[in-house]
Design a protein around this motif. Structure first.
Motif, PDB file in Angstrom:
ATOM      1  N   UNK A  29       0.858  -1.186   0.000  1.00  0.00           N
ATOM      2  CA  UNK A  29       0.000   0.000   0.000  1.00  0.00           C
ATOM      3  C   UNK A  29       0.895   1.237   0.000  1.00  0.00           C
ATOM      4  N   UNK A  30       0.707   2.065  -1.012  1.00  0.00           N
ATOM      5  CA  UNK A  30       1.462   3.315  -1.143  1.00  0.00           C
ATOM      6  C   UNK A  30       0.467   4.468  -1.047  1.00  0.00           C
ATOM      7  N   UNK A  31       0.515   5.176   0.065  1.00  0.00           N
ATOM      8  CA  UNK A  31      -0.469   6.221   0.333  1.00  0.00           C
ATOM      9  C   UNK A  31       0.141   7.601   0.119  1.00  0.00           C
ATOM     10  N   UNK A  32      -0.281   8.240  -0.970  1.00  0.00           N
ATOM     11  CA  UNK A  32       0.131   9.604  -1.284  1.00  0.00           C
ATOM     12  C   UNK A  32      -1.101  10.515  -1.267  1.00  0.00           C
ATOM     13  N   UNK A  33      -2.109  10.127  -0.494  1.00  0.00           N
ATOM     14  CA  UNK A  33      -3.379  10.854  -0.504  1.00  0.00           C
ATOM     15  C   UNK A  33      -3.431  11.993   0.509  1.00  0.00           C
ATOM     16  N   UNK A  34      -2.463  12.041   1.402  1.00  0.00           N
ATOM     17  CA  UNK A  34      -2.473  13.094   2.405  1.00  0.00           C
ATOM     18  C   UNK A  34      -3.653  13.008   3.357  1.00  0.00           C
ATOM     19  N   UNK A  71      -2.734   5.106  -3.459  1.00  0.00           N
ATOM     20  CA  UNK A  71      -3.676   6.197  -3.241  1.00  0.00           C
ATOM     21  C   UNK A  71      -2.985   7.500  -3.616  1.00  0.00           C
ATOM     22  N   UNK A  72      -3.641   8.302  -4.454  1.00  0.00           N
ATOM     23  CA  UNK A  72      -3.084   9.592  -4.844  1.00  0.00           C
ATOM     24  C   UNK A  72      -4.152  10.664  -4.735  1.00  0.00           C
ATOM     25  N   UNK A  73      -3.704  11.878  -4.571  1.00  0.00           N
ATOM     26  CA  UNK A  73      -4.610  13.015  -4.469  1.00  0.00           C
ATOM     27  C   UNK A  73      -4.002  14.178  -5.229  1.00  0.00           C
ATOM     28  N   UNK A  74      -4.799  14.787  -6.111  1.00  0.00           N
ATOM     29  CA  UNK A  74      -4.338  15.951  -6.866  1.00  0.00           C
ATOM     30  C   UNK A  74      -5.542  16.735  -7.363  1.00  0.00           C
ATOM     31  N   UNK A  87      -7.719   9.139  -5.791  1.00  0.00           N
ATOM     32  CA  UNK A  87      -7.922   7.889  -6.522  1.00  0.00           C
ATOM     33  C   UNK A  87      -7.160   6.744  -5.876  1.00  0.00           C
ATOM     34  N   UNK A  88      -7.635   5.546  -6.168  1.00  0.00           N
ATOM     35  CA  UNK A  88      -6.994   4.314  -5.743  1.00  0.00           C
ATOM     36  C   UNK A  88      -6.725   3.490  -6.994  1.00  0.00           C
ATOM     37  N   UNK A  89      -5.465   3.148  -7.215  1.00  0.00           N
ATOM     38  CA  UNK A  89      -5.079   2.312  -8.354  1.00  0.00           C
ATOM     39  C   UNK A  89      -4.540   0.997  -7.809  1.00  0.00           C
ATOM     40  N   UNK A  90      -5.100  -0.097  -8.300  1.00  0.00           N
ATOM     41  CA  UNK A  90      -4.642  -1.423  -7.885  1.00  0.00           C
ATOM     42  C   UNK A  90      -4.037  -2.104  -9.106  1.00  0.00           C
ATOM     43  N   UNK A  91      -2.780  -2.527  -8.968  1.00  0.00           N
ATOM     44  CA  UNK A  91      -2.093  -3.194 -10.076  1.00  0.00           C
ATOM     45  C   UNK A  91      -1.436  -4.473  -9.571  1.00  0.00           C
ATOM     46  N   UNK A  92      -1.211  -5.406 -10.498  1.00  0.00           N
ATOM     47  CA  UNK A  92      -0.592  -6.680 -10.131  1.00  0.00           C
ATOM     48  C   UNK A  92       0.444  -7.052 -11.170  1.00  0.00           C
TER      49      UNK A  92
END
Length: 118
Positions: A36-41, A77-80, A85-90
């Motif tokens: 989990x990479x949270x860049x959503x602040x 998770x990103x915010x701009x 948004x939440x992006x899930x990749x595999x």
């Protein structure tokens, strides 16, 4: 029949945290790591937490299925500009060309017991 959304304001991070806790036994069983990479602040959203959780869980379970030999799922998770948004990749092979045009249609599934909401 889907239930009507019950909107509330809550931290978006709560969606993926709940998904991670529910999916942990499956992740462990299939040798898959959820990063989990949270860049959503700490961003908040207005939505139905149960429906968003179910959609996120379906995506993670699909990602596990896409990697039979194990691997990593990344949830970012990103915010701009006021959007989050939440992006899930595999690391799986991806979607077969013959069904690529169908995958965003609600309730489309290739699984016998799938909901088509992942």
């Amino acid at each position: 029949q889907p239930k009507a959304p019950s909107k509330t304001v809550f931290p978006f991070r709560a969606v993926i945290d709940r998904v991670a806790s529910i999916a942990m036994p499956e992740l462990d069983r299939h040798d898959v790591v959820l990063d989990i990479r949270d860049h959503s602040g700490g961003g908040l959203i207005s939505g139905d937490p149960d429906q968003l959780h179910q959609a996120g869980l379906n995506l993670v379970l699909n990602a596990i299925d896409a990697m039979p030999a194990g691997g990593m799922i990344t949830a970012e998770l990103t915010s701009a500009d006021g959007e989050i948004s939440l992006t899930i990749s595999d690391q799986g092979d991806g979607v077969a060309d013959e069904i690529r045009g169908e995958i965003f249609n609600p309730f489309f599934t290739t699984k016998t017991k799938g909901t088509g909401l992942g």
